[in-house]
Motif scaffolding. Sequence first.
Motif, mmCIF file in Angstrom:
data_model
loop_
_atom_site.group_PDB
_atom_site.id
_atom_site.type_symbol
_atom_site.label_atom_id
_atom_site.label_comp_id
_atom_site.label_asym_id
_atom_site.label_seq_id
_atom_site.Cartn_x
_atom_site.Cartn_y
_atom_site.Cartn_z
ATOM 1 N N GLY A 229 -7.754 -38.633 18.083
ATOM 2 C CA GLY A 229 -8.525 -39.658 17.386
ATOM 3 C C GLY A 229 -8.296 -41.051 17.912
ATOM 4 N N SER A 288 -18.410 -33.171 18.710
ATOM 5 C CA SER A 288 -17.636 -32.866 17.513
ATOM 6 C C SER A 288 -16.350 -33.676 17.512
ATOM 7 C CB SER A 288 -17.314 -31.369 17.474
ATOM 8 O OG SER A 288 -18.492 -30.594 17.497
ATOM 9 N N GLY A 289 -15.580 -33.517 16.440
ATOM 10 C CA GLY A 289 -14.269 -34.131 16.409
ATOM 11 C C GLY A 289 -13.336 -33.428 17.362
ATOM 12 N N HIS A 290 -12.099 -33.886 17.404
ATOM 13 C CA HIS A 290 -11.121 -33.257 18.293
ATOM 14 C C HIS A 290 -11.027 -31.763 17.999
ATOM 15 C CE1 HIS A 290 -7.464 -32.521 20.538
ATOM 16 N NE2 HIS A 290 -6.917 -32.004 19.449
ATOM 17 N N ASP A 294 -11.277 -32.293 12.186
ATOM 18 C CA ASP A 294 -11.500 -33.728 12.424
ATOM 19 C C ASP A 294 -12.992 -34.034 12.328
ATOM 20 O OD1 ASP A 294 -11.690 -36.333 13.425
ATOM 21 O OD2 ASP A 294 -11.460 -35.693 15.506
ATOM 22 N N GLY A 296 -14.467 -36.630 13.137
ATOM 23 C CA GLY A 296 -14.849 -37.363 14.344
ATOM 24 C C GLY A 296 -15.592 -38.653 14.100
ATOM 25 N N THR A 297 -15.526 -39.179 12.891
ATOM 26 C CA THR A 297 -16.273 -40.408 12.580
ATOM 27 C C THR A 297 -15.377 -41.544 12.093
ATOM 28 O OG1 THR A 297 -16.716 -39.510 10.368
ATOM 29 C CG2 THR A 297 -18.409 -39.189 12.054
#
Length: 395
Positions: A229, A288-290, A294, A296-297
Motif C-alpha cells: 500500500g 486490484s489491491g495488493h 486490500d 486498493g483505494t
Amino acid sequence: MMIRTILGDMGALARTSAQAVGTNCGRTYATQATFDIKPYRLHNLDSGPAERGTVTRDEAIEMYRQMQTIRRMETAAGNLYKEKIVRGFCHLYSGQEGCAVGMKAAMRAQDNIISAYRVHGWTYLMGVSPAGVLCELTGKQTGCARGKGGSMHMYAPNFYGGNGIVGAQVPLGAGVALACKYKGNGGVCLSLYGDGASNQGQVFEAYNMAYLMKLPCIFVCENNGYGMGTSSSRSSCNTEYYKRGDVLPGIWVDGMDVIGVKNATAFAIEYVNNHGPLVMEVFTYRYSGHSMSDPGTSYRTRDEVQEVRQTRDPITQFKDKVVNAGLLTNDEIKKFDSDIKTEVDAATKLAKSDKEIPLDELYTDVYGKNLVPLIRGLSPNQMHPHKTLNHLRAK
C-alpha cells in the motif's frame, strides 16, 4: 497518491509488411504487421532493443487470447474469494497481463521463470489450464499442486513457482540461471520481483553474485507503482529500478505494451547468454489491491485506476492495434472472448464442485522421491503415516 503516469501516443498505427491472404470466408487479412514501440530507456548499454516490433497474425491471436484468458481467470478468482470459496491469500494480476504475455512470447523451450506470489497468470502461461489454476485456488485435487499450494505456490515445467517470502525468489532465480550455465543448454532464467521487494538486501546480493559468475539471469522488476500500500516514490529513494543493478546493464520498457515487452525480453535473452545478467524494469499497473484483503483505494484514488484502465490497458491497446492493422477483426475478437468465457466458466464450476485430496495424500509430495517411507515430524508418535491416519479415523 498519484503515481507517475506515462500517457500519450503509443506510436504510429501498425504498418502491414506482408501481402494480404484470402480466408475461406472471402475476407482478406494481413499476415503480419509492424508497430512502433515507446522508446526504451537504457542503463550501461550502448544499444538496446529495436523500437519497432513485428507480430504475425498467429502471434496476435495467441497473445490476445492469453491476455484475455488471464483477465477472465483473475475475475473468476476474485469472485471465488468473495464467495469465501478461496481462502487465505489471493493476489490478482489484472492490469499486468502485458508483462507476462510479452515475456512468455519471447521465451524458448529451455528458458525458465520464477516469480513472487502474483502468479495465476504465469501458471497458465507455463502450461496449466484455467481449471488447474482455479482448482488449486480452491484447494481441490484437480489443482496443479493437488490443492496443496494455493494461490501463492503454483508450479509447472520450467516454472519455479510463486514464492511467498518477499524477494526470496530473486537469488533462487540466480541459482536456476547457474543451473542453465552448468548444463550448457543456452537457457536463461527470468527472476521476477516487484517494486516493493526491490529494496531487499538479497536482491542486491543476487545481482552481485550473478555479475561475478556471468550468469544468464534477467532480473525483472514488475513496477506496478505500489508495493502493498505504499507508492514507489515513498518506498524507494531511486525509482528508476532498471538502473539499480549498479554495473549491471538495465532496460526500462512500458509493461502495458505487450509487443514492447516481447522485444525487450528477446533482446535480454540474447544479451545475458553472451554477457551475463541484466535488469529489466517493466512499468505496469495493477487494478486490484495488493491482495483481495486490500481495497486498493486508501493510497490511490478511484479516478487514478479508471484513468489507467481507459488510457493504458494492455488488452485494449493491443486489440486496437491488431484490428487497425488488419491482423484480426472485431468479429474474431468477439468469438475469442466468447470461447474464453466458456472455458473459464467451466473451470470455475469445476473449482466449486471438485473434491479435496484424501487424508492419506496429505503427507506426500514433500520430496520428489522419498528415500524412506516415513518422514519425521509429519505423523504423530512417528507412526507409519497410513497407520496414523487410520488410527485418527478410528477415533
